[in-house]
Design a protein around this motif. Structure first.
Motif, PDB file in Angstrom:
ATOM      1  N   ILE A  42     115.016  32.996  57.604  1.00  0.00           N
ATOM      2  CA  ILE A  42     116.228  32.449  58.220  1.00  0.00           C
ATOM      3  C   ILE A  42     116.209  32.741  59.724  1.00  0.00           C
ATOM      4  O   ILE A  42     116.001  33.886  60.146  1.00  0.00           O
ATOM      5  CB  ILE A  42     117.479  33.052  57.549  1.00  0.00           C
ATOM      6  CG1 ILE A  42     117.516  32.674  56.054  1.00  0.00           C
ATOM      7  CG2 ILE A  42     118.759  32.599  58.257  1.00  0.00           C
ATOM      8  CD1 ILE A  42     117.508  31.193  55.756  1.00  0.00           C
ATOM      9  N   ASP A  43     116.437  31.687  60.511  1.00  0.00           N
ATOM     10  CA  ASP A  43     116.393  31.813  61.973  1.00  0.00           C
ATOM     11  C   ASP A  43     117.765  32.043  62.587  1.00  0.00           C
ATOM     12  O   ASP A  43     117.858  32.511  63.727  1.00  0.00           O
ATOM     13  CB  ASP A  43     115.765  30.549  62.571  1.00  0.00           C
ATOM     14  CG  ASP A  43     114.331  30.386  62.093  1.00  0.00           C
ATOM     15  OD1 ASP A  43     113.467  31.162  62.534  1.00  0.00           O
ATOM     16  OD2 ASP A  43     114.083  29.507  61.239  1.00  0.00           O
ATOM     17  N   ALA A  44     118.807  31.688  61.848  1.00  0.00           N
ATOM     18  CA  ALA A  44     120.174  31.964  62.306  1.00  0.00           C
ATOM     19  C   ALA A  44     121.111  31.832  61.124  1.00  0.00           C
ATOM     20  O   ALA A  44     120.841  31.096  60.173  1.00  0.00           O
ATOM     21  CB  ALA A  44     120.588  30.997  63.411  1.00  0.00           C
ATOM     22  N   LYS A  63     119.121  41.872  57.776  1.00  0.00           N
ATOM     23  CA  LYS A  63     118.187  43.009  57.892  1.00  0.00           C
ATOM     24  C   LYS A  63     116.748  42.542  57.729  1.00  0.00           C
ATOM     25  O   LYS A  63     115.854  42.951  58.463  1.00  0.00           O
ATOM     26  CB  LYS A  63     118.510  44.064  56.827  1.00  0.00           C
ATOM     27  CG  LYS A  63     119.629  44.993  57.252  1.00  0.00           C
ATOM     28  CD  LYS A  63     119.761  46.215  56.362  1.00  0.00           C
ATOM     29  CE  LYS A  63     120.834  47.133  56.961  1.00  0.00           C
ATOM     30  NZ  LYS A  63     121.504  47.951  55.955  1.00  0.00           N
ATOM     31  N   LYS A  64     116.526  41.677  56.754  1.00  0.00           N
ATOM     32  CA  LYS A  64     115.164  41.227  56.442  1.00  0.00           C
ATOM     33  C   LYS A  64     114.604  40.368  57.575  1.00  0.00           C
ATOM     34  O   LYS A  64     113.463  40.547  57.991  1.00  0.00           O
ATOM     35  CB  LYS A  64     115.176  40.437  55.131  1.00  0.00           C
ATOM     36  CG  LYS A  64     113.792  39.939  54.696  1.00  0.00           C
ATOM     37  CD  LYS A  64     113.797  39.370  53.293  1.00  0.00           C
ATOM     38  CE  LYS A  64     114.248  37.923  53.228  1.00  0.00           C
ATOM     39  NZ  LYS A  64     113.377  36.958  53.899  1.00  0.00           N
ATOM     40  N   ASP A  65     115.418  39.414  58.070  1.00  0.00           N
ATOM     41  CA  ASP A  65     114.895  38.417  59.004  1.00  0.00           C
ATOM     42  C   ASP A  65     115.301  38.674  60.462  1.00  0.00           C
ATOM     43  O   ASP A  65     114.871  37.928  61.349  1.00  0.00           O
ATOM     44  CB  ASP A  65     115.346  37.011  58.581  1.00  0.00           C
ATOM     45  CG  ASP A  65     114.659  36.584  57.280  1.00  0.00           C
ATOM     46  OD1 ASP A  65     113.649  37.219  56.912  1.00  0.00           O
ATOM     47  OD2 ASP A  65     115.137  35.635  56.642  1.00  0.00           O
ATOM     48  N   ALA A  66     116.135  39.696  60.699  1.00  0.00           N
ATOM     49  CA  ALA A  66     116.573  40.042  62.056  1.00  0.00           C
ATOM     50  C   ALA A  66     117.037  38.802  62.821  1.00  0.00           C
ATOM     51  O   ALA A  66     116.714  38.619  63.994  1.00  0.00           O
ATOM     52  CB  ALA A  66     115.457  40.751  62.818  1.00  0.00           C
ATOM     53  N   CYS A  67     117.815  37.974  62.144  1.00  0.00           N
ATOM     54  CA  CYS A  67     118.265  36.704  62.747  1.00  0.00           C
ATOM     55  C   CYS A  67     119.631  36.876  63.409  1.00  0.00           C
ATOM     56  O   CYS A  67     120.412  37.754  63.025  1.00  0.00           O
ATOM     57  CB  CYS A  67     118.350  35.627  61.666  1.00  0.00           C
ATOM     58  SG  CYS A  67     119.433  36.037  60.301  1.00  0.00           S
ATOM     59  N   PRO A  68     119.920  36.061  64.411  1.00  0.00           N
ATOM     60  CA  PRO A  68     121.269  36.075  64.967  1.00  0.00           C
ATOM     61  C   PRO A  68     122.292  35.663  63.909  1.00  0.00           C
ATOM     62  O   PRO A  68     122.019  34.773  63.100  1.00  0.00           O
ATOM     63  CB  PRO A  68     121.214  35.054  66.111  1.00  0.00           C
ATOM     64  CG  PRO A  68     119.967  34.278  65.928  1.00  0.00           C
ATOM     65  CD  PRO A  68     119.047  35.083  65.077  1.00  0.00           C
ATOM     66  N   VAL A  69     123.446  36.350  63.915  1.00  0.00           N
ATOM     67  CA  VAL A  69     124.517  36.046  62.963  1.00  0.00           C
ATOM     68  C   VAL A  69     125.761  35.664  63.762  1.00  0.00           C
ATOM     69  O   VAL A  69     126.374  36.508  64.418  1.00  0.00           O
ATOM     70  CB  VAL A  69     124.826  37.254  62.051  1.00  0.00           C
ATOM     71  CG1 VAL A  69     125.888  36.868  61.024  1.00  0.00           C
ATOM     72  CG2 VAL A  69     123.568  37.756  61.360  1.00  0.00           C
ATOM     73  N   VAL A  70     126.116  34.389  63.690  1.00  0.00           N
ATOM     74  CA  VAL A  70     127.305  33.898  64.379  1.00  0.00           C
ATOM     75  C   VAL A  70     128.517  34.193  63.505  1.00  0.00           C
ATOM     76  O   VAL A  70     128.532  33.858  62.320  1.00  0.00           O
ATOM     77  CB  VAL A  70     127.189  32.379  64.644  1.00  0.00           C
ATOM     78  CG1 VAL A  70     128.485  31.846  65.244  1.00  0.00           C
ATOM     79  CG2 VAL A  70     126.000  32.089  65.545  1.00  0.00           C
ATOM     80  N   CYS A  71     129.527  34.826  64.104  1.00  0.00           N
ATOM     81  CA  CYS A  71     130.714  35.200  63.342  1.00  0.00           C
ATOM     82  C   CYS A  71     131.807  35.573  64.329  1.00  0.00           C
ATOM     83  O   CYS A  71     131.575  35.585  65.538  1.00  0.00           O
ATOM     84  CB  CYS A  71     130.402  36.382  62.422  1.00  0.00           C
ATOM     85  SG  CYS A  71     129.781  37.844  63.296  1.00  0.00           S
ATOM     86  N   ASN A  72     132.980  35.869  63.794  1.00  0.00           N
ATOM     87  CA  ASN A  72     134.041  36.312  64.704  1.00  0.00           C
ATOM     88  C   ASN A  72     133.796  37.776  65.130  1.00  0.00           C
ATOM     89  O   ASN A  72     132.914  38.459  64.603  1.00  0.00           O
ATOM     90  CB  ASN A  72     135.430  36.087  64.087  1.00  0.00           C
ATOM     91  CG  ASN A  72     135.731  37.011  62.917  1.00  0.00           C
ATOM     92  OD1 ASN A  72     135.173  38.101  62.800  1.00  0.00           O
ATOM     93  ND2 ASN A  72     136.624  36.586  62.043  1.00  0.00           N
TER      94      ASN A  72
END
Ligand code: NI
Ligand code: MN
Length: 229
Positions: A42-44, A63-72
């Motif tokens: 997952i890239d994001a 944790k696994k993919d160290a991807c950016p997580v968009v959230c509030n």
């Protein structure tokens, strides 16, 4: 691009450049999670609100993919407390670019919290997203919400081409409100979500199709099925 429904409100967008964007990840414990589906790298990730049926697998995947997580902002604090340093917090009306997508956070009428052991952690306000593709087309992902009049404002501001709307009833709008949402948004293509997961989520794509008429395409996906968009 491909839009793959992973049951409930979990969607995988596979972009033309093979980047994978996951929305509201709930895989373990999701009764409609497709059997044998192998989640790619997952890239994001995008999170609409804090409830477990939208964030259940967010920490493990981040944790696994160290991807950016968009959230509030509030959810980003919670993620940080769990060791996730890749959150990309934002709030309604703002936009940012992740994995080549321009993402705007929009309003939703719903609650938002995280269950943490015996505690309920404040999850900020629930949201939706306008997701703009590199070719300029825009998708509206409503998150969990009822219908609201400012969907007309979303239509005016962003002119989405496709809407992903909850229709299950009980915790979100059902088909009757979703049909008004379609009208307010001015979209001709709708992917229903957040229905059929449990028996009380009774709204159906057929009921929505009947209400919106044949001018609007209600795209009924099976869990694991991809829609080429
Ligand atoms: Ni919810
Ligand atoms: Mn939900």
């Amino acid at each position: 691009m491909n839009i793959t429904w992973l049951g409930h409100s979990t969607f995988l967008f596979t972009l033309g450049d093979r980047k994978n964007v996951l929305i509201d990840p709930w895989i373990h414990g999701n009764p409609k999670s497709p059997q044998g589906f192998n989640l790619p790298h997952i890239d994001a990730m995008l999170l609409s609100h804090g409830h477990g049926d939208h964030t259940g697998d967010a920490i493990a995947i981040a944790k696994k993919d160290a991807c950016p997580v968009v959230c509030n902002f509030e959810i980003s604090l919670w993620l940080a407390s769990k060791g996730i340093e890749t959150a990309r917090p934002m709030n309604k009306g703002g936009a940012q670019t992740v994995a080549g997508l321009r993402v705007t956070m929009t309003h939703a009428f719903h609650s938002s919290s995280m269950q943490d052991g015996e505690h309920v952690v404040y999850g900020g306000e629930a949201a939706g997203y306008i997701i703009e593709l590199p070719d300029g087309r825009r998708i509206y992902f409503a998150g969990d919400t009822n219908v609201f009049g400012d969907m007309r404002l979303i239509a005016r501001l962003y002119e989405p081409d496709l809407a992903i709307l909850p229709i299950g009833d009980l915790y979100t709008m059902g088909p009757k409100e979703a049909a008004i949402a379609v009208e307010f948004l001015g979209v001709k293509h709708v992917i229903p979500m957040h229905y059929g997961t449990f028996p009380p989520l009774t709204g159906t794509p057929e009921a929505l199709q009947e209400l919106v008429g044949s001018d609007v395409e209600v795209i009924e996906l099976k869990p694991g099925e991809a829609y080429a968009y």
